[in-house]
Write an enzyme that holds these catalytic residues in place. Structure first.
Site, PDB file in Angstrom:
ATOM      1  N   SER A  45       0.855  -1.187   0.000  1.00 29.14           N
ATOM      2  CA  SER A  45       0.000   0.000   0.000  1.00 29.14           C
ATOM      3  C   SER A  45       0.887   1.232   0.000  1.00 29.14           C
ATOM      4  O   SER A  45       2.039   1.193   0.457  1.00 29.14           O
ATOM      5  CB  SER A  45      -0.891   0.004   1.242  1.00 29.14           C
ATOM      6  OG  SER A  45      -1.540   1.252   1.393  1.00 29.14           O
TER       7      SER A  45
ATOM      8  N   TYR B 181      -2.495  -0.590  10.293  1.00 25.01           N
ATOM      9  CA  TYR B 181      -2.522  -0.922   8.868  1.00 25.01           C
ATOM     10  C   TYR B 181      -1.285  -0.384   8.156  1.00 25.01           C
ATOM     11  O   TYR B 181      -0.670  -1.088   7.344  1.00 25.01           O
ATOM     12  CB  TYR B 181      -3.787  -0.349   8.234  1.00 25.01           C
ATOM     13  CG  TYR B 181      -3.955  -0.717   6.776  1.00 25.01           C
ATOM     14  CD1 TYR B 181      -4.299  -2.008   6.398  1.00 25.01           C
ATOM     15  CD2 TYR B 181      -3.786   0.242   5.778  1.00 25.01           C
ATOM     16  CE1 TYR B 181      -4.471  -2.345   5.061  1.00 25.01           C
ATOM     17  CE2 TYR B 181      -3.951  -0.082   4.444  1.00 25.01           C
ATOM     18  CZ  TYR B 181      -4.296  -1.380   4.092  1.00 25.01           C
ATOM     19  OH  TYR B 181      -4.454  -1.711   2.758  1.00 25.01           O
TER      20      TYR B 181
END
Length: 282
Positions: A165, A178
C-alpha cells in the site's frame, strides 16, 4: 474484462488470495483473461465463487475456494484441491489484507486530555485489534507463501506478487496498525526476493494508492454519496486529483507477471497512486 494489453499465461496455474474482493477480484479476472487457470481464495467462499462464476461466463477457467490465510491447514487443504484440479501453482498473488476499527484512532492528532473523552486515542488502541491487522496483512502474506512456494521452486517464470500500500511509503493518520503492517509487507517482499533468488522465484509488490473498495467506501462517501472530509483531504494530496480506477492497476500487474517484460525486476514495490507518495503537500 478489457485489458490494457495481454500476456501469455496460457495454462499457468495462478492462486489469488483475497480474490473475492474488488481489487484482487479484478486481478483474478485479468489473469484468467490471459489464459490462466485461476484459483480464487477468500475467507468468504461465496465471494470467491462469484468471481469464479464471472470468469467462467467469459470462457475462462477458474474455481472459488473458501480459505483462511491465517490458518496453514486451511491453505494446505486449498492447495490440495488446486493441485488435484489444475496441477501445481505457477504464480501466487498475495492479495488478502485489510484494516480493523480496533487498530484505528479516532483523531489524527493527539491533544492533552483526549483520553478522557469518548475517543480512541493512541493510548487506547486495542492490542488485539492491532494484532489482528498485523496478522491479516503480514502473516496473511507469509503463510500462503510458505504453503504455495514449494510448487514454484525452479519452475520457469515463477512469480510471487504481494499487495502492499502507499501507506507503506508514508503512513496515514488514524491507521497506525494498517500502515505498519503494509510497511512490513513491503519489507518482506524485498526479503523474499533475495531469499528465493537462487531457486528462480521473482517476488515483487504493487502498492495501490486510493481506490474505492467495499472496505473503505463508507469512509470516503456518506450515505447519499457525498464525499467525506477525509476524501477531500486525500484528493487534495493526490496530484491527479481523483481516486484510481481498478483497471489502472492491471497494467502494472501484467507487467510484473510477464517474464518478457520484467524478467530482471525483482524485489521492487511499485506505487500506483496518482502521485500521492511523491507529493510533499507544497
Amino acid at each position: 474484462m478489457n485489458l490494457p494489453f495481454k500476456i501469455n499465461l496460457q495454462d499457468k496455474v495462478i492462486v489469488v488470495t483475497g480474490g473475492g474482493g474488488v481489487l484482487c477480484g479484478a486481478f483474478a479476472k485479468a489473469v484468467a483473461a490471459c489464459g490462466a487457470k485461476t484459483a480464487i481464495l477468500d475467507l468468504r467462499k461465496e465471494n470467491a465463487d462469484k468471481i469464479a462464476a464471472e470468469i467462467l461466463a467469459e470462457g475462462g477457467v477458474a474455481m472459488g475456494i473458501g480459505a483462511n490465510v491465517l490458518d496453514a491447514e486451511s491453505l494446505r487443504i486449498a492447495k490440495t484441491a488446486i493441485n488435484d484440479a489444475y496441477g501445481s501453482c505457477d504464480i501466487l498473488i498475495n492479495g488478502a489484507g485489510g484494516n480493523h476499527p480496533k487498530g484505528t484512532t479516532s483523531l489524527e492528532y493527539y491533544h492533552i486530555g483526549d483520553e478522557k473523552k469518548d475517543l480512541v486515542t493512541f493510548f487506547g488502541l486495542d492490542p488485539e485489534g492491532v494484532s489482528f491487522v498485523f496478522n491479516l496483512n503480514f502473516l496473511g502474506t507469509l503463510l500462503p507463501t510458505q504453503v504455495f512456494a514449494m510448487d514454484l521452486m525452479n519452475k520457469q517464470d515463477a512469480t510471487i506478487l504481494n499487495i502492499s500500500s502507499m501507506n507503506a511509503f508514508s503512513p496515514l493518520t488514524k491507521i497506525p496498525a494498517y500502515s505498519g503492517a503494509k510497511a512490513a509487507v513491503s519489507n518482506f517482499t524485498k526479503w523474499l526476493a533475495v531469499h528465493f533468488s537462487k531457486v528462480g522465484i521473482r517476488v515483487n509488490a504493487i502498492a495501490p494508492g486510493f481506490f474505492v473498495t467495499d472496505q473503505n467506501r463508507s469512509l470516503l462517501y456518506d450515505a447519499n454519496g457525498t464525499p467525506t472530509e477525509r476524501t477531500e483531504k486525500i484528493l487534495s494530496q493526490t496530484p491527479m486529483d481523483r481516486f484510481g480506477n481498478v483497471e489502472e492497476l492491471i497494467g502494472t500487474l501484467l507487467w510484473l507477471l510477464c517474464p518478457a517484460a520484467s524478467s530482471f525486476v525483482n524485489g521492487v514495490v511499485i506505487p500506483v497512486d496518482g502521485g500521492f507518495s511523491a507529493y510533499s503537500g507544497v
